[in-house]
Design a protein around this motif. Structure first.
Motif, mmCIF file in Angstrom:
data_model
loop_
_atom_site.group_PDB
_atom_site.id
_atom_site.type_symbol
_atom_site.label_atom_id
_atom_site.label_comp_id
_atom_site.label_asym_id
_atom_site.label_seq_id
_atom_site.Cartn_x
_atom_site.Cartn_y
_atom_site.Cartn_z
ATOM 1 N N ILE A 12 7.633 -119.868 64.518
ATOM 2 C CA ILE A 12 7.902 -120.649 65.730
ATOM 3 C C ILE A 12 9.352 -120.502 66.181
ATOM 4 C CG2 ILE A 12 6.097 -122.351 65.249
ATOM 5 C CD1 ILE A 12 8.331 -124.259 64.343
ATOM 6 N N TYR A 13 10.255 -120.102 65.269
ATOM 7 C CA TYR A 13 11.651 -119.922 65.644
ATOM 8 C C TYR A 13 11.918 -118.558 66.279
ATOM 9 C CZ TYR A 13 12.451 -124.192 63.038
ATOM 10 O OH TYR A 13 12.405 -125.490 62.607
ATOM 11 N N ASP A 14 10.918 -117.692 66.256
ATOM 12 C CA ASP A 14 10.996 -116.448 67.015
ATOM 13 C C ASP A 14 10.410 -116.767 68.394
ATOM 14 O OD1 ASP A 14 10.938 -113.934 68.085
ATOM 15 O OD2 ASP A 14 9.998 -112.981 66.344
ATOM 16 N N ILE A 15 11.234 -117.339 69.252
ATOM 17 C CA ILE A 15 10.757 -117.931 70.506
ATOM 18 C C ILE A 15 9.998 -116.947 71.394
ATOM 19 C CG2 ILE A 15 11.500 -119.051 72.645
ATOM 20 C CD1 ILE A 15 13.692 -120.409 71.025
ATOM 21 N N PRO A 16 10.522 -115.735 71.645
ATOM 22 C CA PRO A 16 9.755 -114.807 72.484
ATOM 23 C C PRO A 16 8.379 -114.480 71.907
ATOM 24 C CG PRO A 16 12.032 -114.072 72.275
ATOM 25 C CD PRO A 16 11.850 -115.184 71.296
ATOM 26 N N ALA A 17 8.313 -114.308 70.581
ATOM 27 C CA ALA A 17 7.025 -113.999 69.944
ATOM 28 C C ALA A 17 6.068 -115.177 70.070
ATOM 29 C CB ALA A 17 7.239 -113.636 68.479
ATOM 30 N N MET A 18 6.577 -116.391 69.867
ATOM 31 C CA MET A 18 5.744 -117.586 69.966
ATOM 32 C C MET A 18 5.219 -117.764 71.385
ATOM 33 S SD MET A 18 4.498 -120.026 68.141
ATOM 34 C CE MET A 18 3.810 -121.679 68.295
ATOM 35 N N HIS A 112 22.192 -127.240 68.434
ATOM 36 C CA HIS A 112 21.760 -128.373 67.611
ATOM 37 C C HIS A 112 20.733 -127.923 66.576
ATOM 38 C CE1 HIS A 112 20.611 -132.429 66.477
ATOM 39 N NE2 HIS A 112 19.346 -132.138 66.752
ATOM 40 N N LEU A 113 19.746 -127.140 67.011
ATOM 41 C CA LEU A 113 18.683 -126.691 66.104
ATOM 42 C C LEU A 113 19.230 -125.710 65.079
ATOM 43 C CD1 LEU A 113 15.704 -126.823 65.418
ATOM 44 C CD2 LEU A 113 15.277 -125.040 67.116
ATOM 45 N N GLU A 114 20.131 -124.832 65.496
ATOM 46 C CA GLU A 114 20.694 -123.847 64.575
ATOM 47 C C GLU A 114 21.508 -124.524 63.480
ATOM 48 O OE1 GLU A 114 23.168 -121.001 62.683
ATOM 49 O OE2 GLU A 114 23.989 -122.518 64.048
ATOM 50 N N LYS A 115 22.256 -125.568 63.854
ATOM 51 C CA LYS A 115 23.041 -126.301 62.860
ATOM 52 C C LYS A 115 22.142 -127.002 61.843
ATOM 53 C CE LYS A 115 27.092 -127.117 65.782
ATOM 54 N NZ LYS A 115 27.867 -128.125 66.547
ATOM 55 N N LYS A 116 21.030 -127.539 62.314
ATOM 56 C CA LYS A 116 20.083 -128.193 61.401
ATOM 57 C C LYS A 116 19.508 -127.194 60.414
ATOM 58 C CE LYS A 116 17.029 -131.061 62.577
ATOM 59 N NZ LYS A 116 15.885 -131.732 63.212
ATOM 60 N N LEU A 117 19.132 -126.012 60.919
ATOM 61 C CA LEU A 117 18.585 -124.981 60.038
ATOM 62 C C LEU A 117 19.651 -124.492 59.057
ATOM 63 C CD1 LEU A 117 16.377 -122.803 62.420
ATOM 64 C CD2 LEU A 117 15.617 -124.426 60.700
ATOM 65 N N TYR A 170 13.694 -119.170 51.807
ATOM 66 C CA TYR A 170 13.448 -117.884 52.468
ATOM 67 C C TYR A 170 12.959 -118.109 53.900
ATOM 68 C CZ TYR A 170 11.094 -113.557 53.728
ATOM 69 O OH TYR A 170 10.685 -112.440 54.399
ATOM 70 N N GLN A 171 12.020 -119.051 54.077
ATOM 71 C CA GLN A 171 11.495 -119.328 55.414
ATOM 72 C C GLN A 171 12.594 -119.808 56.364
ATOM 73 O OE1 GLN A 171 8.099 -122.056 54.770
ATOM 74 N NE2 GLN A 171 6.876 -120.541 55.839
ATOM 75 N N ILE A 172 13.377 -120.790 55.888
ATOM 76 C CA ILE A 172 14.425 -121.367 56.741
ATOM 77 C C ILE A 172 15.506 -120.329 57.039
ATOM 78 C CG2 ILE A 172 16.258 -123.106 56.825
ATOM 79 C CD1 ILE A 172 14.381 -124.937 55.213
ATOM 80 N N HIS A 173 15.890 -119.567 56.021
ATOM 81 C CA HIS A 173 16.927 -118.555 56.213
ATOM 82 C C HIS A 173 16.472 -117.498 57.219
ATOM 83 C CE1 HIS A 173 20.313 -115.977 55.273
ATOM 84 N NE2 HIS A 173 19.490 -114.980 55.022
ATOM 85 N N THR A 174 15.223 -117.053 57.084
ATOM 86 C CA THR A 174 14.691 -116.046 58.010
ATOM 87 C C THR A 174 14.616 -116.601 59.427
ATOM 88 O OG1 THR A 174 13.389 -115.063 56.216
ATOM 89 C CG2 THR A 174 12.749 -114.500 58.458
ATOM 90 N N SER A 175 14.141 -117.841 59.560
ATOM 91 C CA SER A 175 14.036 -118.464 60.884
ATOM 92 C C SER A 175 15.406 -118.642 61.511
ATOM 93 C CB SER A 175 13.331 -119.816 60.769
ATOM 94 O OG SER A 175 12.017 -119.663 60.294
ATOM 95 N N LYS A 177 18.062 -116.843 60.994
ATOM 96 C CA LYS A 177 18.579 -115.541 61.429
ATOM 97 C C LYS A 177 18.007 -115.164 62.794
ATOM 98 C CE LYS A 177 18.772 -112.069 58.640
ATOM 99 N NZ LYS A 177 18.377 -111.066 57.615
ATOM 100 N N LYS A 178 16.713 -115.425 62.995
ATOM 101 C CA LYS A 178 16.086 -115.108 64.281
ATOM 102 C C LYS A 178 16.669 -115.966 65.393
ATOM 103 C CE LYS A 178 11.712 -113.628 62.205
ATOM 104 N NZ LYS A 178 10.276 -113.938 62.021
ATOM 105 N N LEU A 179 16.847 -117.261 65.097
ATOM 106 C CA LEU A 179 17.396 -118.174 66.096
ATOM 107 C C LEU A 179 18.850 -117.825 66.412
ATOM 108 C CD1 LEU A 179 16.195 -120.676 67.577
ATOM 109 C CD2 LEU A 179 17.455 -122.082 65.946
ATOM 110 N N LYS A 180 19.607 -117.486 65.368
ATOM 111 C CA LYS A 180 21.020 -117.145 65.560
ATOM 112 C C LYS A 180 21.151 -115.872 66.385
ATOM 113 C CE LYS A 180 25.351 -118.134 64.375
ATOM 114 N NZ LYS A 180 26.057 -117.162 65.238
ATOM 115 N N LEU A 181 20.259 -114.921 66.193
ATOM 116 C CA LEU A 181 20.283 -113.682 66.961
ATOM 117 C C LEU A 181 20.077 -113.959 68.446
ATOM 118 C CD1 LEU A 181 20.497 -110.581 66.608
ATOM 119 C CD2 LEU A 181 18.003 -110.519 66.498
ATOM 120 N N LEU A 182 19.131 -114.863 68.750
ATOM 121 C CA LEU A 182 18.898 -115.238 70.149
ATOM 122 C C LEU A 182 20.109 -115.973 70.728
ATOM 123 C CD1 LEU A 182 15.203 -116.522 69.938
ATOM 124 C CD2 LEU A 182 15.992 -114.350 70.885
#
Length: 398
Positions: A12-18, A112-117, A170-175, A177-182
């Motif tokens: 869900i954190y890969d927004i374009p894919a979702m 805000h969401l990136e800081k929480k993750l 692993y899930q949170i770290h991967t998510s 990274k995707k959010l930070k890239l966006l």
């Protein structure tokens, strides 16, 4: 309308894919209504629907009314909220207006969401090694770690928690990274991708299912731990046990078993994850009219035995070694005679004598036996009986 529950096969954190996935579902006639562990879709006629995910700027279960009105004017309808994540909007309007047109402004919504993750990622990153230390420290802090683990080791719950924490990290770290890239792209002035080719993956559901199954097994395991162990008087036991008894050694006329001693005739059965069968037997008695050589009282021999059937063969040899180390620590200031025996069909056999105490440490395959006899009879004269008892017990179990 009929509702259908489906797994969400994209992050869900890969927004374009979702967003692309939800539009594809609408093209198949499945329209998102809410998301929890699964996505809940309403069945209908296939149509073109676009979706947008809006990161939460604060903790809220639903957008503010003024925000709903503003987005409605742009052609977007509120669908649902992913808890602590996103508000989701959809539109069928061909003349819609994008929710955000300024990438820099839109990047603030991600902060805000990136800081929480980021915080969650760090918490789990610290928790994984800390939990690993908590699991391993009680074992390796012991001088005899294998003996400790075999006697007391039921660490499946802790291991399950370690796997769960590692997977969540692993899930949170991967998510993240995707959010930070966006977010980095938006801060550079790049527009957020609206669509993305995605690959479906149900790995999180599979892993969570495995962990859930493991949890059920652990509950069952805990129930067994509470119900399968027992302590009984030897007279109550009808099934064969893998150890000789004091009466097999003390055959003098006048020998009687102690009827009042707390430990007399007490046999205990238990099990752990590394040793599915554990027996302990304690017996004592006395010979009327005979005294100990030092005049300390009536001659009262005793016998203690411990039997372990380990789950893995490689543990057996090390268990024999650590049983000896643990037992002989008590006799470190006394003279000790040590004799290693080589018997066909017996993997390990060691006879130890210290004054009036004789000990046997033996192993046949996964079966390990420790016998401690305190008395004047010769324990070595009964080794064949010990071997036969072990072999017969193994045959009975087959």
């Amino acid at each position: 309308m009929k509702m259908k529950r489906k797994m969400i096969p994209v992050d869900i954190y890969d927004i374009p894919a979702m967003q692309s996935y939800l539009s594809d579902m609408a093209a198949e006639g499945l329209f998102l209504k809410r998301i929890a562990t699964y996505g809940h879709f309403e069945e209908g006629e296939p149509k073109r629907v676009l979706y947008r995910l809006e990161p939460l700027m604060r903790e809220e279960e639903k957008p503010r009314e003024d925000q709903l009105d503003a987005y409605k004017a742009y052609g977007w309808d509120y669908v649902c909220t992913i808890r602590n994540g996103f508000h989701i909007y959809s539109t069928e309007d061909k003349d819609f207006r994008e929710l955000h047109t300024d990438p820099m402004t839109q990047s603030y919504a991600f902060s805000h969401l990136e800081k929480k993750l980021k915080l969650s990622s760090r918490i789990y990153l610290i928790s994984v090694p800390l939990l690993a230390v908590l699991i391993l420290l009680p074992v390796f802090h012991q001088e005899q770690p294998i003996l400790y683990a075999v006697r007391y080791g039921n660490g499946s719950y802790q291991v399950m928690m370690l796997i769960l924490y590692a997977f969540l990290y692993y899930q949170i770290h991967t998510s993240r990274k995707k959010l930070k890239l966006l977010q980095d792209g938006l801060e550079k002035g790049e527009e957020l991708p609206r669509k993305r080719v995605y690959h479906k993956s149900y790995a999180p559901y599979v892993i969570n299912g495995i962990l859930g199954l493991f949890g059920v097994i652990m509950i069952f395991n805990s129930f067994l731990l509470l119900t399968r162990g027992w302590e009984k008087n030897l007279a109550e036991i009808s099934e064969p046990i893998p150890m000789i008894q004091l009466t097999d050694i003390e055959q003098k006329e006048g020998f009687i078993k102690d009827q009042d001693g707390y430990r007399d005739e007490e046999i205990r059965y238990d099990w752990t994850e590394l040793a599915p069968v554990i027996y302990e037997l304690h017996q004592s008695g006395e010979v009327k009219g005979e005294m100990w050589a030092d005049g300390s009282g009536t001659y009262s021999p005793s016998l203690s035995s411990e039997y372990y059937e380990v789950r893995f063969a490689f543990l057996g040899k090390r268990l024999v070694k650590e049983l000896m180390e643990d037992t002989l620590e008590f006799y470190r200031y006394r003279p000790i005679q040590h004799q290693e025996l080589f018997i066909e069909g017996v993997d390990d056999a060691i006879l130890v004598k210290s004054e009036d105490t004789q000990m046997f440490f033996g192993r046949i395959g996964k079966s390990v036996l420790y016998v401690r006899y305190h008395g004047y009879e010769d324990l070595s004269a009964h080794l064949d009986e010990i071997y036969d008892t072990l072999r017969n017990y193994q045959k009975e179990k087959m």
